[in-house]
Design a protein around this motif. Structure first.
Motif, short mmCIF file in Angstrom:
data_model
loop_
_atom_site.label_atom_id
_atom_site.label_comp_id
_atom_site.label_asym_id
_atom_site.label_seq_id
_atom_site.Cartn_x
_atom_site.Cartn_y
_atom_site.Cartn_z
N ALA A 74 0.83 -1.20 0.00
CA ALA A 74 0.00 0.00 0.00
C ALA A 74 0.87 1.25 0.00
CB ALA A 74 -0.92 -0.01 1.22
N ALA A 75 1.97 1.21 0.77
CA ALA A 75 2.88 2.36 0.81
C ALA A 75 3.49 2.61 -0.57
CB ALA A 75 3.98 2.11 1.84
N SER A 76 3.81 1.55 -1.29
CA SER A 76 4.40 1.73 -2.63
C SER A 76 3.41 2.38 -3.59
CB SER A 76 4.87 0.37 -3.17
OG SER A 76 3.76 -0.47 -3.48
N VAL A 77 2.12 2.06 -3.43
CA VAL A 77 1.11 2.70 -4.28
C VAL A 77 1.07 4.20 -4.00
CG1 VAL A 77 -1.37 2.87 -4.73
CG2 VAL A 77 -0.30 0.63 -4.52
N TYR A 78 1.11 4.57 -2.72
CA TYR A 78 1.14 5.99 -2.38
C TYR A 78 2.39 6.67 -2.91
CZ TYR A 78 -2.79 5.48 0.90
OH TYR A 78 -4.02 5.28 1.47
N VAL A 79 3.53 6.00 -2.81
CA VAL A 79 4.79 6.58 -3.30
C VAL A 79 4.72 6.81 -4.81
CG1 VAL A 79 7.24 6.12 -3.65
CG2 VAL A 79 6.21 5.68 -1.42
N LEU A 80 4.20 5.82 -5.54
CA LEU A 80 4.07 5.98 -6.99
C LEU A 80 3.14 7.14 -7.35
CD1 LEU A 80 3.81 2.25 -8.16
CD2 LEU A 80 5.69 3.84 -8.62
N ALA A 81 2.02 7.24 -6.62
CA ALA A 81 1.08 8.34 -6.88
C ALA A 81 1.73 9.68 -6.57
CB ALA A 81 -0.18 8.14 -6.06
N ALA A 82 2.44 9.76 -5.45
CA ALA A 82 3.09 11.01 -5.07
C ALA A 82 4.20 11.38 -6.06
CB ALA A 82 3.66 10.90 -3.66
N ALA A 83 4.97 10.39 -6.50
CA ALA A 83 6.04 10.65 -7.45
C ALA A 83 5.48 11.14 -8.78
CB ALA A 83 6.88 9.39 -7.65
N GLY A 84 4.41 10.51 -9.24
CA GLY A 84 3.79 10.94 -10.48
C GLY A 84 3.27 12.37 -10.39
N THR A 85 2.71 12.70 -9.23
CA THR A 85 2.21 14.06 -9.02
C THR A 85 3.35 15.08 -9.02
OG1 THR A 85 0.33 13.25 -7.72
CG2 THR A 85 0.94 15.56 -7.44
N ALA A 86 4.43 14.74 -8.33
CA ALA A 86 5.55 15.68 -8.19
C ALA A 86 6.32 15.84 -9.49
CB ALA A 86 6.47 15.21 -7.07
N LEU A 87 6.52 14.75 -10.22
CA LEU A 87 7.39 14.79 -11.40
C LEU A 87 6.64 15.14 -12.68
CD1 LEU A 87 9.57 11.62 -10.69
CD2 LEU A 87 10.15 14.03 -10.26
#
Length: 227
Positions: free
Chosen positions: A180-193
């Motif tokens: 679940a944490a990896s899903v959040y990280v991917l979503a956050a990275a996509g938003t930031a980058l």
């Protein structure tokens, strides 16, 4: 020696891949449609921290939309000749809209309080380690919310029982929590980058990944907590 049986139409790897793509695209479109009132209003909300409560209100329709998407993906057909993702999505929405809101609303409220406090942290006069503590509490709430969303989407428990089970599984199944944490990280990275819209546009694949990592949670719930 008898010749091997031919694979029936709809059973081969290409058909299964096509079925998955069709399901993901359909579920993604329906998720965006169901959450569109709040997402459209969110575009009008300013970036000032004072607007955080209003942003949380705009995100309320997203909870039932995500829950219905998880339901549809979990019950998806793998046969290209028998696909009904739209039917499964709207069935999931009817079943889970209210239960999802009972958990999604307090989660959003709690995260809003934490975010508002962190954005105004210098005014609190608290030591810096309090900010780290609040951030950790917020991260834990997000992970709890992922488990709670999966459970409320697939099982008909009372809200307080779902909340307890989600807390129990946080540490019981560490790999599922890390997933679940990896899903959040991917979503956050996509938003930031890239763009803030990317997590919404890729919501269906991200939710499918969450379902995959939650398989131990789902299996134990079925075995030990359902009749």
């Amino acid at each position: 020696m008898s010749a091997p049986q031919a694979t029936a139409f709809g059973d081969g790897p290409l058909s299964r891949a096509a079925a998955l793509i069709h399901t993901l695209v359909t579920v993604e479109a329906l998720l965006l449609a169901a959450a569109s009132p709040g997402l459209a209003a969110l575009l009008l909300v300013g970036t000032d921290p004072a607007d955080l409560p209003l942003a949380a209100v705009c995100l309320l329709p997203l909870g039932p939309a995500l829950s219905a998407a998880l339901y549809a993906l979990h019950h998806r057909d793998r046969d290209l000749t028998d696909l009904h993702p739209a039917r499964a999505y709207w069935r999931g929405w009817r079943l889970n809209a209210l239960p999802a809101l009972k958990l999604w609303t307090p989660l959003l409220a709690w995260l809003t309080v934490i975010a508002f406090t962190l954005t105004h942290f210098p005014a609190t006069g608290l030591p810096a380690w309090w900010a780290a503590l609040l951030a950790g509490v917020g991260a834990g709430a997000l992970l709890w919310g992922a488990h709670a969303l999966v459970l409320t989407s697939l099982f008909a428990f009372r809200a307080r029982d779902t909340a307890r089970l989600a807390g129990y599984f946080l540490f019981r199944h560490g790999r599922a929590t890390l997933g679940a944490a990896s899903v959040y990280v991917l979503a956050a990275a996509g938003t930031a980058l890239l763009t803030e819209a990317l997590p919404a546009l890729l919501a269906a694949p991200l939710l499918l990944s969450l379902l995959h990592s939650s398989r131990p949670v789902i299996a134990e719930t079925q075995e030990d907590f359902t009749a």
